[in-house]
Motif scaffolding. Sequence first.
Motif, PDB file in Angstrom:
ATOM      1  N   UNK A  80       0.825  -1.212   0.000  1.00 55.97           N
ATOM      2  CA  UNK A  80       0.000   0.000   0.000  1.00 55.97           C
ATOM      3  C   UNK A  80       0.857   1.260   0.000  1.00 55.97           C
ATOM      4  N   UNK A  81       1.895   1.265   0.784  1.00 56.78           N
ATOM      5  CA  UNK A  81       2.763   2.440   0.837  1.00 56.78           C
ATOM      6  C   UNK A  81       3.506   2.666  -0.481  1.00 56.78           C
ATOM      7  N   UNK A  82       3.968   1.573  -1.081  1.00 56.07           N
ATOM      8  CA  UNK A  82       4.746   1.689  -2.304  1.00 56.07           C
ATOM      9  C   UNK A  82       3.887   2.045  -3.515  1.00 56.07           C
ATOM     10  N   UNK A  83       2.556   1.856  -3.396  1.00 53.83           N
ATOM     11  CA  UNK A  83       1.657   2.106  -4.531  1.00 53.83           C
ATOM     12  C   UNK A  83       0.686   3.256  -4.276  1.00 53.83           C
ATOM     13  N   UNK A  84       0.786   3.948  -3.144  1.00 53.67           N
ATOM     14  CA  UNK A  84      -0.265   4.883  -2.762  1.00 53.67           C
ATOM     15  C   UNK A  84      -0.437   6.047  -3.733  1.00 53.67           C
ATOM     16  N   UNK A  85       0.596   6.414  -4.467  1.00 55.38           N
ATOM     17  CA  UNK A  85       0.477   7.526  -5.428  1.00 55.38           C
ATOM     18  C   UNK A  85      -0.526   7.213  -6.522  1.00 55.38           C
ATOM     19  N   UNK A  86      -0.755   5.936  -6.812  1.00 51.34           N
ATOM     20  CA  UNK A  86      -1.666   5.545  -7.893  1.00 51.34           C
ATOM     21  C   UNK A  86      -2.987   4.985  -7.375  1.00 51.34           C
ATOM     22  N   UNK A  87      -3.175   5.026  -6.062  1.00 50.66           N
ATOM     23  CA  UNK A  87      -4.391   4.488  -5.468  1.00 50.66           C
ATOM     24  C   UNK A  87      -5.322   5.621  -5.053  1.00 50.66           C
ATOM     25  N   UNK A  88      -6.615   5.327  -4.846  1.00 41.87           N
ATOM     26  CA  UNK A  88      -7.581   6.379  -4.466  1.00 41.87           C
ATOM     27  C   UNK A  88      -7.382   6.844  -3.029  1.00 41.87           C
TER      28      UNK A  88
END
Length: 570
Positions: A80-88
């Motif tokens: 989640x932390x590594x992908x949060x820029x692309x998540x809602x």
Amino acid sequence: MTAHAWSLLTLYSVVLVALAWPLGGLIVRVMEGRFAFGRRIEAPLLRIAGVDPDTETGWLPYALGLLLFNLLGALAVYALQRLQAWLPLNPAGFANVAPDSAFNSAVSFATNTNWQGYSGEQTMSHLTQMLGLAVQNFLSAASGIVVAVALIRGFVRRSADTIGNVWVDLTRAVLWLLLPACVVCALFFASQGVVQSLVGFVDATTLEGATQALPLGPVASQEAIKMLGTNGGGFFNANSAHPFENPSALTNFVQMLAIFLIPAALCSVLGRMVGDRRQGWTLLGAMGVLFVAGAIATTVFEQAGNPLLTSLDVDQAPSALQAGGNMEGKETRFGIADSALFATITTDASSGAVNGMHDSFTPLGGMVPLVNIQLGEVVFGGVGAGLYGMLIFAIFAVFIAGLMIGRTPEYLGKKIEAHEMKMAAIVILVTPLLVLAGTAVAVLADAGRAGIANPGPHGFSEILYALSSAANNNGSAFAGLSANTPFYNTLLGIVMWIGRFAVIVPVLAIAGSLAAKKRIAPGAGTLPTHGLLFGGLLVGVVLLIGLLNYVPALALGPAVEHLMLEGATR
């Protein structure tokens, strides 16, 4: 101590016991499956997950299931932390978290440590806060509770080869204990002004007419499980010193109650499940003595103030700065007594929540929270972790008493033999080894010394506190150490993981060994494990075995710093 400090400590202790003891009865009903409505709800959920609630396992499958469960949780938080820029649910548009920081935070929240090397309102999206950090707050707290219950079952069961079903226990701890309590607590916090919103930032006009962007978010909901689960991770960098997390003296008092509530209630769970409530009262009394002593010491040291600022003449130095005590690093809406009590509670429990900066405490005032952590956080401790930690010390206490009188030690109807003592020794020794070895590595390494902002003994205390906090799964910090670096994120992450599960696995091994034994009736030479005598022995064992490993390190840090201040006044 002032009259306010005494009355606050007394009120807190009375209310805590009044709430915790009946809560223990509810926890027993829930964890033993005697909550009929709950079982009807659990059944379809467990069936969907492929779990048979009537099937139990031995200690090894129980431990492996718990390890796998927490490992998967850590991986989910890392992703989640590594992908949060692309998540809602990222209204502020935060970038992905750096790999080393994401690793540290994932391990931290999975181990109930909640060490934070980042600023929450400037790093984590709302989705990461809610789906990652808050969820792990529930799951890591439930993990501690089920280990404590499994150990109690080891004492209760006779000639059994099982200690429970880890998936059923986790489900019950979350659904029927943590979740309902957090709903009530979150609604109270929100009613008192704690922020609960999905908005990112709002603009506010200051008294000078400037515009300031204020961060908002789902704070009240996370604050509830942060306290009740003894997690401690703050939505904001200032944690419970931030007015959006802890706006008043009332919310401060309730937050302190929430930290100790379940750990204290688990003492009642022990007494009820073993069929002798005096056993629970004895552990609660031992914890209470250590807690009150620490709270008084911290308050006295902080109300005395910095001797360098209070002993010199006004013409020579600004002595009046701390004439009323050391207010440096404390919120004026709480004052010294409330801040000192909060610091004692949060370090007695494995909760990293803080309402002041421990780095600004006097040397001896800061040493008390450090000692609380180094004792293994058995003074109430974390949810579950405090009880099973204190039970390990109780095993040591009856072993020492058995050596004195020449009898095989017994505790709660079970003989304590070589296997139990070996596992107990691992539990006791693993955290000092991690703390002292980790501190040595940090002091010797260039990357470790680079994070020190205050050279000398205070800087050493900052490193010692950080490693003590990580190994004992506390999460609070002196806050003067620059720890958000690849070196410290990696070192502390490794220490947190080992410090959590290198204790849990031996505890479950003890539970399995005890469950397989027959219960024996007390005889004429059996040491009573309730009452003042055993309570005093238990307190002595906690102090001697739990603290002696750290005395040289404490002498190099806070003790030397205090002597330097005293020497400077002469």
